[in-house]
Motif scaffolding. Structure first.
Motif, PDB file in Angstrom:
ATOM      1  N   MET A   1      73.320  18.240  39.258  1.00 19.51           N
ATOM      2  CA  MET A   1      72.736  17.539  40.408  1.00 19.51           C
ATOM      3  C   MET A   1      73.834  16.743  41.106  1.00 19.51           C
ATOM      4  SD  MET A   1      69.544  14.838  40.535  1.00 19.51           S
ATOM      5  CE  MET A   1      68.407  16.063  39.900  1.00 19.51           C
ATOM      6  N   SER A   2      73.972  16.899  42.420  1.00 18.28           N
ATOM      7  CA  SER A   2      75.037  16.212  43.165  1.00 18.28           C
ATOM      8  C   SER A   2      74.459  15.544  44.409  1.00 18.28           C
ATOM      9  CB  SER A   2      76.147  17.195  43.552  1.00 18.28           C
ATOM     10  OG  SER A   2      75.626  18.247  44.350  1.00 18.28           O
ATOM     11  N   ILE A   3      73.472  14.707  44.178  1.00 15.90           N
ATOM     12  CA  ILE A   3      72.891  13.953  45.288  1.00 15.90           C
ATOM     13  C   ILE A   3      73.869  12.871  45.709  1.00 15.90           C
ATOM     14  CG2 ILE A   3      71.005  12.428  45.976  1.00 15.90           C
ATOM     15  CD1 ILE A   3      69.216  13.918  44.024  1.00 15.90           C
ATOM     16  N   GLU A   4      74.167  12.801  46.991  1.00 18.34           N
ATOM     17  CA  GLU A   4      75.107  11.826  47.507  1.00 18.34           C
ATOM     18  C   GLU A   4      74.357  10.706  48.219  1.00 18.34           C
ATOM     19  OE1 GLU A   4      78.015  13.767  49.908  1.00 18.34           O
ATOM     20  OE2 GLU A   4      78.324  15.390  48.460  1.00 18.34           O
ATOM     21  N   LEU A   5      75.070   9.615  48.426  1.00 19.53           N
ATOM     22  CA  LEU A   5      74.451   8.455  49.066  1.00 19.53           C
ATOM     23  C   LEU A   5      73.948   8.792  50.466  1.00 19.53           C
ATOM     24  CD1 LEU A   5      73.886   5.474  48.451  1.00 19.53           C
ATOM     25  CD2 LEU A   5      76.035   4.898  49.590  1.00 19.53           C
ATOM     26  N   GLN A  31      69.249  17.344  65.028  1.00 16.76           N
ATOM     27  CA  GLN A  31      68.088  17.550  64.155  1.00 16.76           C
ATOM     28  C   GLN A  31      68.276  18.690  63.140  1.00 16.76           C
ATOM     29  OE1 GLN A  31      65.638  20.275  64.621  1.00 16.76           O
ATOM     30  NE2 GLN A  31      64.502  19.556  62.791  1.00 16.76           N
ATOM     31  N   PRO A  32      68.843  19.843  63.531  1.00 17.25           N
ATOM     32  CA  PRO A  32      68.951  20.941  62.548  1.00 17.25           C
ATOM     33  C   PRO A  32      69.766  20.569  61.305  1.00 17.25           C
ATOM     34  CG  PRO A  32      69.205  21.801  64.764  1.00 17.25           C
ATOM     35  CD  PRO A  32      69.217  20.308  64.883  1.00 17.25           C
ATOM     36  N   PRO A  33      70.956  19.953  61.439  1.00 15.00           N
ATOM     37  CA  PRO A  33      71.684  19.583  60.219  1.00 15.00           C
ATOM     38  C   PRO A  33      70.912  18.595  59.348  1.00 15.00           C
ATOM     39  CG  PRO A  33      73.143  19.524  62.108  1.00 15.00           C
ATOM     40  CD  PRO A  33      71.755  19.689  62.645  1.00 15.00           C
ATOM     41  N   LEU A  34      70.158  17.670  59.983  1.00 12.92           N
ATOM     42  CA  LEU A  34      69.383  16.716  59.210  1.00 12.92           C
ATOM     43  C   LEU A  34      68.293  17.430  58.418  1.00 12.92           C
ATOM     44  CD1 LEU A  34      68.607  13.893  58.331  1.00 12.92           C
ATOM     45  CD2 LEU A  34      67.302  13.637  60.481  1.00 12.92           C
ATOM     46  N   SER A  35      67.604  18.370  59.046  1.00 12.79           N
ATOM     47  CA  SER A  35      66.566  19.134  58.346  1.00 12.79           C
ATOM     48  C   SER A  35      67.162  19.885  57.160  1.00 12.79           C
ATOM     49  CB  SER A  35      65.900  20.121  59.312  1.00 12.79           C
ATOM     50  OG  SER A  35      65.216  19.432  60.335  1.00 12.79           O
ATOM     51  N   GLN A  36      68.372  20.421  57.349  1.00 16.26           N
ATOM     52  CA  GLN A  36      69.025  21.154  56.264  1.00 16.26           C
ATOM     53  C   GLN A  36      69.384  20.218  55.106  1.00 16.26           C
ATOM     54  OE1 GLN A  36      69.421  24.560  56.063  1.00 16.26           O
ATOM     55  NE2 GLN A  36      69.921  23.993  53.944  1.00 16.26           N
ATOM     56  N   GLN A  37      69.843  18.997  55.443  1.00 15.89           N
ATOM     57  CA  GLN A  37      70.180  18.019  54.406  1.00 15.89           C
ATOM     58  C   GLN A  37      68.944  17.626  53.605  1.00 15.89           C
ATOM     59  OE1 GLN A  37      73.154  16.733  53.478  1.00 15.89           O
ATOM     60  NE2 GLN A  37      74.278  17.976  54.965  1.00 15.89           N
ATOM     61  N   LEU A  38      67.805  17.497  54.270  1.00 17.80           N
ATOM     62  CA  LEU A  38      66.567  17.155  53.575  1.00 17.80           C
ATOM     63  C   LEU A  38      66.139  18.266  52.638  1.00 17.80           C
ATOM     64  CD1 LEU A  38      64.649  15.525  56.557  1.00 17.80           C
ATOM     65  CD2 LEU A  38      65.679  14.334  54.600  1.00 17.80           C
ATOM     66  N   LYS A  39      66.277  19.512  53.078  1.00 15.91           N
ATOM     67  CA  LYS A  39      65.936  20.637  52.215  1.00 15.91           C
ATOM     68  C   LYS A  39      66.862  20.688  51.005  1.00 15.91           C
ATOM     69  CE  LYS A  39      64.034  23.531  55.906  1.00 15.91           C
ATOM     70  NZ  LYS A  39      64.212  24.769  56.716  1.00 15.91           N
ATOM     71  N   ASP A  40      68.168  20.397  51.225  1.00 11.03           N
ATOM     72  CA  ASP A  40      69.114  20.363  50.103  1.00 11.03           C
ATOM     73  C   ASP A  40      68.728  19.281  49.109  1.00 11.03           C
ATOM     74  OD1 ASP A  40      70.542  22.381  51.275  1.00 11.03           O
ATOM     75  OD2 ASP A  40      72.087  21.078  52.134  1.00 11.03           O
ATOM     76  N   LEU A  41      68.285  18.131  49.633  1.00 16.36           N
ATOM     77  CA  LEU A  41      67.887  17.031  48.760  1.00 16.36           C
ATOM     78  C   LEU A  41      66.684  17.435  47.917  1.00 16.36           C
ATOM     79  CD1 LEU A  41      67.990  14.068  47.815  1.00 16.36           C
ATOM     80  CD2 LEU A  41      66.591  13.482  49.817  1.00 16.36           C
ATOM     81  N   GLU A  42      65.664  18.031  48.540  1.00 14.15           N
ATOM     82  CA  GLU A  42      64.469  18.451  47.799  1.00 14.15           C
ATOM     83  C   GLU A  42      64.824  19.495  46.750  1.00 14.15           C
ATOM     84  OE1 GLU A  42      60.750  17.834  50.827  1.00 14.15           O
ATOM     85  OE2 GLU A  42      62.136  19.486  51.272  1.00 14.15           O
ATOM     86  N   ARG A  43      65.770  20.367  47.080  1.00 16.88           N
ATOM     87  CA  ARG A  43      66.187  21.372  46.103  1.00 16.88           C
ATOM     88  C   ARG A  43      66.877  20.711  44.912  1.00 16.88           C
ATOM     89  NH1 ARG A  43      68.263  24.394  49.437  1.00 16.88           N
ATOM     90  NH2 ARG A  43      70.446  23.711  49.351  1.00 16.88           N
ATOM     91  N   GLU A  69      62.881   4.181  44.811  1.00 21.59           N
ATOM     92  CA  GLU A  69      64.125   4.190  44.035  1.00 21.59           C
ATOM     93  C   GLU A  69      65.344   4.323  44.951  1.00 21.59           C
ATOM     94  OE1 GLU A  69      64.558   3.659  40.722  1.00 21.59           O
ATOM     95  OE2 GLU A  69      62.433   3.121  40.827  1.00 21.59           O
ATOM     96  N   ALA A  70      65.200   5.115  46.002  1.00 21.38           N
ATOM     97  CA  ALA A  70      66.318   5.294  46.929  1.00 21.38           C
ATOM     98  C   ALA A  70      66.646   3.984  47.642  1.00 21.38           C
ATOM     99  CB  ALA A  70      65.984   6.384  47.946  1.00 21.38           C
ATOM    100  N   GLU A  71      65.617   3.228  48.029  1.00 22.99           N
ATOM    101  CA  GLU A  71      65.852   1.929  48.665  1.00 22.99           C
ATOM    102  C   GLU A  71      66.575   0.980  47.720  1.00 22.99           C
ATOM    103  OE1 GLU A  71      61.945   0.791  49.865  1.00 22.99           O
ATOM    104  OE2 GLU A  71      62.161   1.659  51.877  1.00 22.99           O
ATOM    105  N   ARG A  72      66.204   1.032  46.431  1.00 22.66           N
ATOM    106  CA  ARG A  72      66.860   0.168  45.456  1.00 22.66           C
ATOM    107  C   ARG A  72      68.329   0.552  45.302  1.00 22.66           C
ATOM    108  NH1 ARG A  72      68.317   0.647  40.429  1.00 22.66           N
ATOM    109  NH2 ARG A  72      67.334   2.696  40.207  1.00 22.66           N
ATOM    110  N   ILE A  73      68.586   1.859  45.239  1.00 17.95           N
ATOM    111  CA  ILE A  73      69.965   2.329  45.043  1.00 17.95           C
ATOM    112  C   ILE A  73      70.829   2.006  46.260  1.00 17.95           C
ATOM    113  CG2 ILE A  73      71.402   4.391  44.802  1.00 17.95           C
ATOM    114  CD1 ILE A  73      69.064   5.572  43.116  1.00 17.95           C
ATOM    115  N   VAL A  74      70.324   2.278  47.440  1.00 18.57           N
ATOM    116  CA  VAL A  74      71.090   2.005  48.662  1.00 18.57           C
ATOM    117  C   VAL A  74      71.323   0.500  48.812  1.00 18.57           C
ATOM    118  CG1 VAL A  74      71.039   2.113  51.183  1.00 18.57           C
ATOM    119  CG2 VAL A  74      70.359   4.103  49.826  1.00 18.57           C
TER     120      VAL A  74
END
Length: 325
Positions: A1-5, A31-43, A69-74
């Motif tokens: 898993m390589s989730i980035e900040l 918008q397209p790159p953002l949608s792709q980043q969200l899909k990568d995150l869900e994967r 949890e993401a709000e806490r980490i950020v």
């Protein structure tokens, strides 16, 4: 898993906006790159975090938990970055400061500490009282960050010195000593108005020839000891030290007990010991050196702030002390 900040920031922006297009505008990306980043995150997470609808997006149950949890980490990451920057600016941390027992009576020491604490209230100051030899040793070992010590003309190996004004020294006498009995006007010290002890006339060092001396052992303060002994020799006699004391404050008390006379920095007169008079020296007299020492090449911002506070106070004194409080 390589989730980035950045994945977390993108997700939180979408969760707040409820719309990918608006979130992309807020983030400054398309918008397209953002949608792709969200899909990568869900994967990477392994489950859906967002439900896409014609009206926008909303969080799934898993997405709501992930958002918290993401709000806490950020938030923790941002706090860590801010704390690191404060430390880099010398606004937080610990400063280990040493000083000699006699140096503590010099007004520059208390004024520097006071100025530093006012300017850097979040910094923890750890103070340690030792003789000069031990202060130098602990500085060289990295166990102290700075120290108010008494150097000789050669200084200390591996240490940088901010030399402070030399302090005049005074002869310390038992109140009943024959040399403590005359004022500059020729009267007795007790003749001052109001019954207060009058000023004792200045005494040349040569007048102490043959007197018993109370002093501290040479290893306790090499430069101070050597300055006094050399001044006595220059005045034509060798001081006869009959009693040693571990600190100058004890020396003053031993003088009050009439064990002998001594020569101490003028600031020691702040010690209100009954039975003692501090008398100015007429003619050539030793002076007590003092310096703020730190390791050579130490770029610590805390040390820089301490030195700046010391220099600032000295400058205020040179201007008449109007800004000192």
């Amino acid at each position: 898993m390589s989730i980035e900040l950045r994945h977390l920031r993108y997700f939180l922006a979408v969760a707040r906006e409820g719309n990918v297009t608006r979130a992309a505008g807020r983030l400054g990306i398309s918008q397209p790159p953002l949608s792709q980043q969200l899909k990568d995150l869900e994967r990477q997470v392994g489950t859906e975090l967002l439900l896409r609808t014609p009206q926008g997006v909303r969080l799934t149950a898993a997405g709501e938990v992930f958002r918290d949890e993401a709000e806490r980490i950020v938030g923790a990451t941002e706090a860590a970055c801010a704390a690191a920057l404060r430390a880099a600016r010398g606004e937080t941390g610990v400063l280990r400061l040493g000083y000699t027992a006699s140096a503590a009576f010099n007004p520059v020491v208390a004024a520097t500490i006071r100025q530093f604490r006012r300017q850097q209230p979040a910094v923890q100051l750890q103070l340690e009282e030792l003789n000069t030899a031990r202060l130098v040793d602990r500085l060289q070992q990295g166990l102290l960050d700075a120290a108010f010590a008494r150097p000789d003309a050669q200084g200390f190996p591996g240490l940088d010195l901010l030399r402070l004004p030399d302090e005049p020294m005074r002869i310390t006498l038992p109140v009943q000593h024959r040399l403590a009995q005359r004022t500059p006007s020729g009267g007795a010290p007790g003749d001052a108005p109001g019954g207060a002890p009058g000023e004792v006339a200045a005494i040349p060092l040569s007048a102490l020839a043959g007197e018993d001396f109370v002093f501290f052992p040479r290893p306790v303060g090499l430069s101070l000891y050597d300055a006094v002994v050399q001044a006595c020799r220059d005045a034509g006699f060798e001081p006869r030290i009959v009693q040693e004391a571990p600190q100058l404050a004890t020396v003053v008390n031993f003088v009050a007990a009439e064990l002998g006379v001594s020569i101490v920095p003028a600031s020691m007169a702040q010690i209100a010991v009954a039975g003692v008079r501090h008398v100015a020296i007429a003619g050539p007299a030793p002076r007590a050196t003092l310096a703020l020492a730190g390791r050579s090449g130490d770029a610590s911002p805390l040390l820089a702030h301490l030195r700046a506070a010391c220099v600032q106070w000295l400058a205020q004194q040179a201007d008449g002390g109007a800004a000192v409080s």
